[in-house]
Design a protein around this motif. Structure first.
Motif, PDB file in Angstrom:
ATOM      1  N   ARG A  24      -7.450   4.972  -1.807  1.00  0.00           N
ATOM      2  CA  ARG A  24      -6.000   4.713  -1.638  1.00  0.00           C
ATOM      3  C   ARG A  24      -5.274   5.237  -2.822  1.00  0.00           C
ATOM      4  O   ARG A  24      -5.634   5.380  -3.917  1.00  0.00           O
ATOM      5  N   HIS A  26      -3.942   4.053   5.465  1.00  0.00           N
ATOM      6  CA  HIS A  26      -4.241   2.701   4.866  1.00  0.00           C
ATOM      7  C   HIS A  26      -5.649   2.237   5.609  1.00  0.00           C
ATOM      8  O   HIS A  26      -5.706   2.063   6.746  1.00  0.00           O
ATOM      9  N   LEU A  51       0.833  -1.388  -0.009  1.00  0.00           N
ATOM     10  CA  LEU A  51       0.056   0.017  -0.106  1.00  0.00           C
ATOM     11  C   LEU A  51       0.860   1.270  -0.013  1.00  0.00           C
ATOM     12  O   LEU A  51       0.735   2.305   0.782  1.00  0.00           O
TER      13      LEU A  51
END
Length: 606
Positions: free
Chosen positions: A352, A346, A280
């Protein structure tokens, strides 16, 4: 002939490379740029094989890149300097309390000895008075004491009858310890006698173990031998490369190398993306990558003052939304702010950031693609069907947005203030789960700050908290996001904007005030109700919204409390009337009239 020579050169190259690699393993190294040089007889056990050094001379690197020497009985000291000519190592205690090791420091089983010849015997005392004058007879050890007692040491030869130790208890004796170590309270010089490499250093040569010796004997060797593998490979290739045949072989090898390099580079790109995607972390793309991802900007999703959004693909399975930013703001402050902020986030209710592009003046942001676009599309419907999502889904969306904001305020290492919570910045995935987007106006601050400094107004008209315009209402803080969230809830309830900036007649009733009046009088909200229980959900959202838009930040709940209210029962208390005072009315008028770029006085950091 060509094939045989090619194979021969390849085998020779591999052999020579292996020799050179074996030499490279034992080259001098260090734990940091300014750290002590590590070479024979020392070796770095974290990254070098044991044959690179002498037994008992292993060092290691700490997490903060300090060089560590471990002495017997778990005494760990940092290495400050190594003098290979005089065979002395200078060590110190990182906690600046070397005397704490005096009772366990035993060098009898170590490769080192105390360097100082001047040694003393000491006696340690534990004293309740913290201010005892010893003169030249001893020292206090501040790092071993605390607020109730102090540790002192005196030379064992001192006559105790003359010392003010009536309130002291003898602890232990230390025999034969260097004077300088106790006096300096932190540093220690150690030397070694074996292996004897000082003569090699005096000749300008290096020292190493003899290759075929079993008795740990050492030998001197010149520096150039460290690179003998590379030199051997160069010499042999020069000898073999005097003919046209070698030129042909080199061309063939070069072609193979280029093809292999291209394959490896492509594989590295794929692996790097997959690693970043799993972790991520946003990846950096070139502008050529952005054009490829968007298929030359073929599928346009929307356009606004910030730039244009296009649909793109990273692969057949991964669809993204690419926001191409306008170039009007050359300093890129909002771009840097959004990348830096979203790279830390996150959370299931926050969009995202997959990657970004900063290629010269071209800037773009690559987000996960959310097929249902923004919440604004559903609650401000122009077809009359204002609540197409249903009240149960609206409640879930409100709860998801609240959890996302609460995460920004409390779940990150630093508190993140969004400053632009509104329906347009709430995106919905294929299951209508909300995700907060657009962090161009966000601001980072520590969690213990009760106020933040601002020099200009941030946000969108209709959602900006009163304290952003006038410090008479309080300091700008995370409660400013709570206000914006409250306005969002009231718009979800009414299916309309709370403030229409295009309407010239400002005398019409303020919609949040209209909602409050109905709640206070116990009247039903005249909104679209379909299912049983919808009215209770609408009332809950309205009450929580009014709590959130209280004019003074101190009267607004935290996002954690907001979540509890949304998840709890339907018997919520009616909040105070935020519209009753003339000050609130006057401030609301100012908010409607002011421009969003109004300059504000700086608030000092708390």
């Amino acid at each position: 002939m060509i094939t045989f020579t090619s194979v021969f050169c390849l085998i020779l190259a591999v052999s020579c490379a292996e020799i050179a690699a074996g030499e490279d393993e034992c080259l001098q190294t260090s734990c940091s740029k300014n750290g002590p040089i590590i070479r024979f007889p020392f070796w770095l056990k974290d990254s070098q094989p044991s044959y690179c050094g002498y037994p008992g001379f292993d060092l290691s690197c700490t997490e903060n890149q300090q060089t560590l020497l471990e002495l017997p009985i778990s005494v760990k000291l940092y290495v400050k300097e190594i003098n290979y000519k005089s065979q002395v190592i200078h060590v110190y205690d990182p906690d600046r309390c070397l005397p704490r090791y005096l009772t366990i420091l035993n060098l009898s089983s170590s490769s080192f000895q105390f360097n100082q010849n001047r040694r003393w015997e000491y006696t340690f005392f534990n004293c309740t008075p913290r201010n005892i004058y010893l003169g030249y007879n001893g020292y206090s050890i501040p790092c071993l004491g605390n607020s109730t007692y102090q540790i002192y040491l005196i030379y064992s030869s001192t006559y105790l009858g003359e010392m003010p130790f009536s309130s002291c208890t003898k602890m232990f004796d230390i025999l034969s310890f260097p004077y300088d170590t106790v006096a300096q309270n932190n540093e220690l010089l150690l030397n070694w006698s074996k292996p004897e490499c000082a003569n090699c250093e005096a000749q300008g040569k290096n020292c190493r173990l003899k290759s075929n010796s079993t008795s740990l004997k050492t030998e001197c060797y010149p520096d150039f031998e460290e690179n003998k593998g590379i030199l051997l490979f160069t010499v042999v290739c020069v000898v073999l490369g005097g003919s046209l045949l070698l030129v042909i072989v080199v061309l063939v090898l070069y072609h193979v190398y280029r093809a292999d390099k291209a394959d490896k580079e492509n594989q590295v790109k794929i692996e790097k993306f997959l690693e970043d995607y799993r972790a991520l972390k946003p990846a950096r793309y070139t502008y050529a990558d952005i054009k490829r991802i968007t298929n030359e900007f073929k599928d346009k999703l929307g356009q606004g003052g910030y730039g244009t959004v296009f649909k793109g693909k990273l692969s057949h399975d991964i669809i993204v939304a690419v926001k191409i930013l306008n170039n009007s703001k050359g300093n890129g402050e909002e771009f840097i702010n959004e990348v830096g902020t979203m790279g830390r986030i996150h959370h299931v209710n926050v969009v995202r950031l997959v990657g970004y592009c900063a290629d010269g003046f071209r800037r773009a942001l690559v987000y996960e693609f959310l097929p249902n676009e923004s919440l604004e599309k559903f609650i401000f419907s122009t077809k009359g069907n204002k609540h197409v999502l249903g009240w149960e889904k609206l409640l879930n969306i409100a709860l998801g947005v609240a959890k996302g904001i609460e995460y920004l305020h409390q779940g990150c290492e630093q508190r993140i203030l969004h400053f632009d919570i509104k329906p347009h910045n709430i995106l919905l995935d294929d299951n209508f789960n909300p995700k907060i987007s657009d962090f161009g106006l966000a601001k980072l601050c520590s969690k213990d700050q009760s106020a933040v400094s601002m020099t200009a107004c941030r946000g969108t008209m209709g959602y900006i908290a009163p304290e952003v315009f006038s410090r008479n209402f309080g300091n700008v803080s995370c409660k400013s996001d709570v206000y914006s969230f409250g306005m969002l809830l009231l718009e979800m309830v009414g299916g309309r904007k709370n403030i229409d900036l295009e309407v010239e007649n400002t005398s019409q009733i303020y919609f949040p005030e209209w909602i409050y009046n109905h709640l206070e009088q116990g009247e039903e909200l005249r909104i679209c109700i379909v299912e049983k229980g919808d009215s209770e959900i609408a009332k809950k959202l309205a009450i929580v919204g009014i709590w959130c838009i209280q004019w003074h930040p101190v009267n607004r709940p935290s996002m954690k409390t907001v979540i509890q209210m949304l998840e709890g029962g339907d018997n919520l208390a009616i909040p105070p009337n935020p519209f009753s005072s003339t000050t609130a009315h006057r401030t609301r008028t100012i908010i409607h009239a002011n421009q969003p770029e109004q300059k504000l006085p700086v608030i000092s950091e708390v």
